[in-house]
Structures are given as C-alpha cells and as structure tokens.
Design a protein around this motif. Structure first.
Motif, PDB file in Angstrom:
ATOM      1  N   VAL A   1       0.853  -1.181   0.000  1.00 37.50           N
ATOM      2  CA  VAL A   1       0.000   0.000   0.000  1.00 37.50           C
ATOM      3  C   VAL A   1       0.893   1.236   0.000  1.00 37.50           C
ATOM      4  CG1 VAL A   1      -0.163  -0.042   2.525  1.00 37.50           C
ATOM      5  CG2 VAL A   1      -1.869   1.198   1.193  1.00 37.50           C
ATOM      6  N   VAL A   2       0.476   2.257  -0.754  1.00 38.28           N
ATOM      7  CA  VAL A   2       1.207   3.524  -0.829  1.00 38.28           C
ATOM      8  C   VAL A   2       0.207   4.653  -0.604  1.00 38.28           C
ATOM      9  CG1 VAL A   2       2.662   5.033  -2.223  1.00 38.28           C
ATOM     10  CG2 VAL A   2       2.831   2.550  -2.483  1.00 38.28           C
ATOM     11  N   GLY A   3       0.565   5.612   0.230  1.00 37.04           N
ATOM     12  CA  GLY A   3      -0.312   6.746   0.494  1.00 37.04           C
ATOM     13  C   GLY A   3       0.423   8.060   0.316  1.00 37.04           C
ATOM     14  N   LEU A   4      -0.312   9.092  -0.080  1.00 38.23           N
ATOM     15  CA  LEU A   4       0.245  10.431  -0.253  1.00 38.23           C
ATOM     16  C   LEU A   4      -0.100  11.279   0.971  1.00 38.23           C
ATOM     17  CD1 LEU A   4      -0.629  11.113  -4.011  1.00 38.23           C
ATOM     18  CD2 LEU A   4       1.513  10.249  -3.052  1.00 38.23           C
ATOM     19  N   LEU A   5       0.902  11.650   1.745  1.00 35.26           N
ATOM     20  CA  LEU A   5       0.684  12.546   2.870  1.00 35.26           C
ATOM     21  C   LEU A   5       0.487  13.976   2.374  1.00 35.26           C
ATOM     22  CD1 LEU A   5       3.353  11.157   5.350  1.00 35.26           C
ATOM     23  CD2 LEU A   5       0.892  10.792   5.421  1.00 35.26           C
ATOM     24  N   THR A   6       1.290  14.361   1.376  1.00 32.33           N
ATOM     25  CA  THR A   6       1.162  15.626   0.654  1.00 32.33           C
ATOM     26  C   THR A   6       1.492  15.313  -0.802  1.00 32.33           C
ATOM     27  OG1 THR A   6       3.481  16.339   0.809  1.00 32.33           O
ATOM     28  CG2 THR A   6       2.054  16.807   2.712  1.00 32.33           C
ATOM     29  N   PRO A   7       1.320  16.251  -1.732  1.00 34.41           N
ATOM     30  CA  PRO A   7       1.690  15.973  -3.120  1.00 34.41           C
ATOM     31  C   PRO A   7       3.163  15.605  -3.313  1.00 34.41           C
ATOM     32  CG  PRO A   7       0.245  17.876  -3.027  1.00 34.41           C
ATOM     33  CD  PRO A   7       0.586  17.536  -1.607  1.00 34.41           C
ATOM     34  N   THR A   8       4.021  15.953  -2.357  1.00 29.18           N
ATOM     35  CA  THR A   8       5.448  15.662  -2.506  1.00 29.18           C
ATOM     36  C   THR A   8       5.984  14.703  -1.449  1.00 29.18           C
ATOM     37  OG1 THR A   8       6.038  17.612  -1.179  1.00 29.18           O
ATOM     38  CG2 THR A   8       5.880  17.908  -3.570  1.00 29.18           C
ATOM     39  N   LEU A   9       5.120  14.143  -0.628  1.00 33.41           N
ATOM     40  CA  LEU A   9       5.554  13.233   0.432  1.00 33.41           C
ATOM     41  C   LEU A   9       4.673  12.000   0.434  1.00 33.41           C
ATOM     42  CD1 LEU A   9       7.468  12.823   2.868  1.00 33.41           C
ATOM     43  CD2 LEU A   9       5.699  13.895   4.298  1.00 33.41           C
ATOM     44  N   ARG A  10       5.298  10.844   0.282  1.00 37.92           N
ATOM     45  CA  ARG A  10       4.535   9.591   0.249  1.00 37.92           C
ATOM     46  C   ARG A  10       5.139   8.574   1.218  1.00 37.92           C
ATOM     47  NH1 ARG A  10       7.126   8.055  -5.493  1.00 37.92           N
ATOM     48  NH2 ARG A  10       5.783   9.773  -6.179  1.00 37.92           N
ATOM     49  N   PHE A  11       4.285   7.669   1.677  1.00 33.05           N
ATOM     50  CA  PHE A  11       4.725   6.604   2.568  1.00 33.05           C
ATOM     51  C   PHE A  11       4.121   5.297   2.067  1.00 33.05           C
ATOM     52  CE2 PHE A  11       0.516   7.481   4.062  1.00 33.05           C
ATOM     53  CZ  PHE A  11       0.033   6.267   4.523  1.00 33.05           C
ATOM     54  N   GLY A  12       4.653   4.193   2.537  1.00 29.18           N
ATOM     55  CA  GLY A  12       4.105   2.913   2.116  1.00 29.18           C
ATOM     56  C   GLY A  12       4.622   1.772   2.964  1.00 29.18           C
ATOM     57  N   ALA A  13       3.956   0.637   2.837  1.00 27.93           N
ATOM     58  CA  ALA A  13       4.354  -0.583   3.524  1.00 27.93           C
ATOM     59  C   ALA A  13       4.024  -1.769   2.634  1.00 27.93           C
ATOM     60  CB  ALA A  13       3.633  -0.702   4.871  1.00 27.93           C
ATOM     61  N   SER A  14       4.817  -2.810   2.724  1.00 29.46           N
ATOM     62  CA  SER A  14       4.589  -3.987   1.896  1.00 29.46           C
ATOM     63  C   SER A  14       5.133  -5.231   2.567  1.00 29.46           C
ATOM     64  CB  SER A  14       5.245  -3.814   0.509  1.00 29.46           C
ATOM     65  OG  SER A  14       6.654  -3.752   0.637  1.00 29.46           O
ATOM     66  N   VAL A  15       4.609  -6.362   2.139  1.00 31.29           N
ATOM     67  CA  VAL A  15       5.111  -7.665   2.581  1.00 31.29           C
ATOM     68  C   VAL A  15       5.322  -8.516   1.334  1.00 31.29           C
ATOM     69  CG1 VAL A  15       4.737  -9.710   3.973  1.00 31.29           C
ATOM     70  CG2 VAL A  15       3.873  -7.504   4.772  1.00 31.29           C
ATOM     71  N   GLU A  16       6.510  -9.038   1.178  1.00 32.16           N
ATOM     72  CA  GLU A  16       6.851  -9.944   0.084  1.00 32.16           C
ATOM     73  C   GLU A  16       7.022 -11.352   0.628  1.00 32.16           C
ATOM     74  OE1 GLU A  16      10.659 -10.958  -2.840  1.00 32.16           O
ATOM     75  OE2 GLU A  16      10.697  -9.183  -1.558  1.00 32.16           O
ATOM     76  N   GLY A  17       6.485 -12.336  -0.068  1.00 34.34           N
ATOM     77  CA  GLY A  17       6.692 -13.726   0.331  1.00 34.34           C
ATOM     78  C   GLY A  17       5.640 -14.287   1.259  1.00 34.34           C
ATOM     79  N   LEU A  18       4.417 -13.756   1.197  1.00 30.09           N
ATOM     80  CA  LEU A  18       3.311 -14.391   1.914  1.00 30.09           C
ATOM     81  C   LEU A  18       2.948 -15.703   1.226  1.00 30.09           C
ATOM     82  CD1 LEU A  18       1.058 -11.256   2.431  1.00 30.09           C
ATOM     83  CD2 LEU A  18       2.266 -12.488   4.250  1.00 30.09           C
ATOM     84  N   ALA A  19       2.342 -16.607   1.962  1.00 26.34           N
ATOM     85  CA  ALA A  19       1.911 -17.896   1.396  1.00 26.34           C
ATOM     86  C   ALA A  19       3.034 -18.557   0.610  1.00 26.34           C
ATOM     87  CB  ALA A  19       0.684 -17.694   0.502  1.00 26.34           C
ATOM     88  N   ASN A  20       4.250 -18.575   1.194  1.00 22.37           N
ATOM     89  CA  ASN A  20       5.430 -19.069   0.493  1.00 22.37           C
ATOM     90  C   ASN A  20       5.920 -20.413   1.018  1.00 22.37           C
ATOM     91  OD1 ASN A  20       6.381 -18.300   2.997  1.00 22.37           O
ATOM     92  ND2 ASN A  20       8.258 -17.347   2.213  1.00 22.37           N
ATOM     93  N   LYS A  21       5.040 -21.187   1.633  1.00 21.81           N
ATOM     94  CA  LYS A  21       5.450 -22.419   2.300  1.00 21.81           C
ATOM     95  C   LYS A  21       6.218 -23.351   1.370  1.00 21.81           C
ATOM     96  CE  LYS A  21       3.680 -26.256   5.086  1.00 21.81           C
ATOM     97  NZ  LYS A  21       2.475 -26.877   5.707  1.00 21.81           N
ATOM     98  N   SER A  22       5.800 -23.448   0.111  1.00 24.80           N
ATOM     99  CA  SER A  22       6.446 -24.395  -0.812  1.00 24.80           C
ATOM    100  C   SER A  22       7.800 -23.906  -1.309  1.00 24.80           C
ATOM    101  CB  SER A  22       5.533 -24.663  -2.010  1.00 24.80           C
ATOM    102  OG  SER A  22       5.242 -23.458  -2.705  1.00 24.80           O
ATOM    103  N   VAL A  23       8.059 -22.586  -1.163  1.00 24.51           N
ATOM    104  CA  VAL A  23       9.323 -22.030  -1.670  1.00 24.51           C
ATOM    105  C   VAL A  23       9.967 -21.098  -0.645  1.00 24.51           C
ATOM    106  CG1 VAL A  23       8.808 -22.215  -4.146  1.00 24.51           C
ATOM    107  CG2 VAL A  23       7.972 -20.240  -2.855  1.00 24.51           C
ATOM    108  N   ASN A  24       9.776 -21.390   0.640  1.00 22.73           N
ATOM    109  CA  ASN A  24      10.226 -20.428   1.657  1.00 22.73           C
ATOM    110  C   ASN A  24      11.736 -20.246   1.685  1.00 22.73           C
ATOM    111  OD1 ASN A  24      10.661 -22.980   2.649  1.00 22.73           O
ATOM    112  ND2 ASN A  24      10.070 -22.502   4.742  1.00 22.73           N
TER     113      ASN A  24
END
Length: 321
Positions: free
Chosen positions: A186-209
């Motif tokens: 997810v990415v959000g704009l705090l102002t037109p020139t300032l953005r923040f975000g968070a992400s998770v890579e590798g969910l549901a990765n049991k077969s290739v952890n």
C-alpha cells in the motif's frame, strides 16, 4: 541543450562512471563468505540497485512487483524494461518487465527473472545457501489507485533445483522446487510531494520459503525542487532462514538528483541496525533519461566488509498507447 552543455554532461558522465568502477574494482582479489542469501533474492530491478536495494515508495517500474505492488498504479505509464546483472557472488542473471497503468483504471505488471547456467566458479558464492539454486521467477501483479491511496497485489512463481543439488541444477528432477508466493503493498500520499508505504513480500510461500523468503518493508519518500531531487528512507526485515539464528534488517537512505536536462545521479547507504550485526551496504548509479527511453549503470557493494561489487546495466522504454 547546446553543444557545450552536452560536452559537460558527457565528461561528467565518464568521470562519474569511472569513479564507480574504481570504487568497485578488485572483485576477484578477496575470497570471502557472501551474505546470507544470494544477491538475486534482494534485487528488484531498474534503479533499485543504486538505492542499495531500497526505494520501496520511490520506484514504480516492474521491480515494484517485489518492493511494493501498490506503486504500480501511482504513475501513468506503459513501459518495457530490462536489465543485466553481474553479482558480487554467484551467477549472472537478467530481468525483464512490463508495466501498463494507462490503458485501464487497474494498473498491471509482469516480470521475468532468469539466472544463467550454473558451473563450479559461479556457484562458489552460493555455498552458504546450498539447496536454494533458483533458475527463474515469474511475477504478475495489479494495483488500483484511490484519491490518495494505492493498493497492489502480486503473485510470484519460483523454480529452483532440488535441495543438495550442488552445481548440477536439474529442474526436471522429481525433487525440484516449484511454487508460488504472494506480495502485497500500500502507498499513500501525505502531501503531493511526500509519500509513505508498507509492503510484505513472500506471503503464502510455504512451498518455496527457502527460495522466496518473506520481506517486510516500510518506506518514506519526499520530492524537492519540483521533482528534480528525491530522498528516500526505507526499513526492511527478512525472515529467519534455515541455519540462521537471527533475522536480518536493513535501514537504508537513498537519493536521486537530476543534473542538467537528461542526467540523474543515484545513491544509497544501508546498515543493519541490530546490535552485533555488522553488515553495511552502499551503492551508486548514473542514468541518462530521455522522454521515451532511459539507460542506467548501477554498482553496489553488498557488504562493505568485502571488496566484491554487484554491477548492472538497465534500459527502460516508454511506449505510447
């Protein structure tokens, strides 16, 4: 841009590139144990290597399928990108990607990564992670932008040789590893020139952890001088893998500065903030950016305790719809 300015750009570009090569030379001098995972695990593609593998809310190309899928919908674009990598340790590989956020309200992207044929010399740098010999990855993702928020999801299919396969990677073996994992962001704009975000890579990765470990990322990016300069701050954590006693974290600062009309300089520095963890990384890059096409050269020291460097060349082509 006049001839005089072009000449200055050319001279500066050559000087900067030579400085990068000098700073990253000597890659065959020191024989050392590499970082815990193969470098391909950390690379998103495009300019992210010059950001020391960060820039989770600064980069909206195909590499955002890995870093933060929410970035796919943040900018209107239709581009094709490719890059070739010479890692400090392990096998050379290339990455291809396409992003389309123009033709539909839902942005879409696809990426393909392939590692070159294994042999004794190139596998020497992956002995610490025996059994994690990836041969290729395919990613597919989509994102949708609301007024000040963009949400994205991506799936990744990974193929790797069987555990204990040594230098002979037989993906036709019954023990070969194949499976999928999931990335969300997810990415959000705090102002037109300032953005923040968070992400998770590798969910549901049991077969290739072991081949697609989970990364958690939080990022912040700010634009200055009407977008000519951007500063980024990223934190990421990688899950504990087999034979490890603690997870790895990286706190990374990076930047992109426009010089003249078509030249950009990029750089980044990261450090594991945990007590007793000594890994530091640094990177830099130079990009020639035109209205429809851009080229970049990037170089990184994956671990500043060692001399070996990771280098790549990248091209991005903007297409009309």
């Amino acid at each position: 841009m006049g001839f005089g300015k072009l000449r200055k750009v050319a001279v500066f570009s050559v000087f900067f590139t030579q400085s990068l090569l000098t700073a990253t030379s000597g890659r065959a001098v020191t024989v050392v144990q590499p970082v815990s995972v193969p470098e391909e695990y950390e690379i998103a593609g495009g300019p992210s290597l010059a950001f020391a593998n960060s820039g989770s809310v600064a980069y909206s190309g195909a590499g955002s399928l890995k870093l933060n899928p929410g970035m796919l919908a943040l900018e209107k674009q239709y581009n094709v990108a490719g890059g070739y990598h010479w890692p400090a340790f392990g096998r050379e590989f290339y990455k291809l990607g396409v992003v389309d956020s123009k033709s539909s309200p839902i942005a879409a992207g696809v990426s393909y990564t392939s590692l070159l044929k294994a042999d004794d010399s190139t596998f020497g740098g992956e002995q610490s992670v025996s059994g994690r010999y990836v041969t290729r990855r395919i990613g597919l993702g989509a994102a949708y932008a609301f007024h000040t928020l963009s949400i994205g999801v991506a799936g990744q299919w990974t193929e790797a040789g069987p555990l204990g396969s040594g230098v002979e990677v037989d993906t036709k073996s019954d023990d070969a590893v194949r499976g999928t994992s999931l990335n969300v962001g997810v990415v959000g704009l705090l102002t037109p020139t300032l953005r923040f975000g968070a992400s998770v890579e590798g969910l549901a990765n049991k077969s290739v952890n072991s081949n697609a470990p989970r990364y958690t990322r939080v990022g912040l990016a700010s634009l200055f001088a009407q977008g000519q300069t951007s500063l980024h701050l990223d934190w990421q954590r990688r899950e504990i893998l087999e034979s490890e006693v603690d997870s790895e974290q990286m706190l990374t600062g990076s930047f992109s500065i426009k010089v003249y009309d078509y030249l950009r300089l990029l750089g980044g520095y990261g450090k594991d903030p945990q007590s007793g963890h000594l890994r530091e990384t640094a990177a830099a890059g130079i990009a020639l950016v035109g209205p429809k096409v851009s080229f970049s050269y990037t170089a990184s020291r994956p671990d500043l305790r060692f001399e070996e460097s990771h280098q790549s060349i990248n091209m991005n082509l903007e297409l009309s719809m």
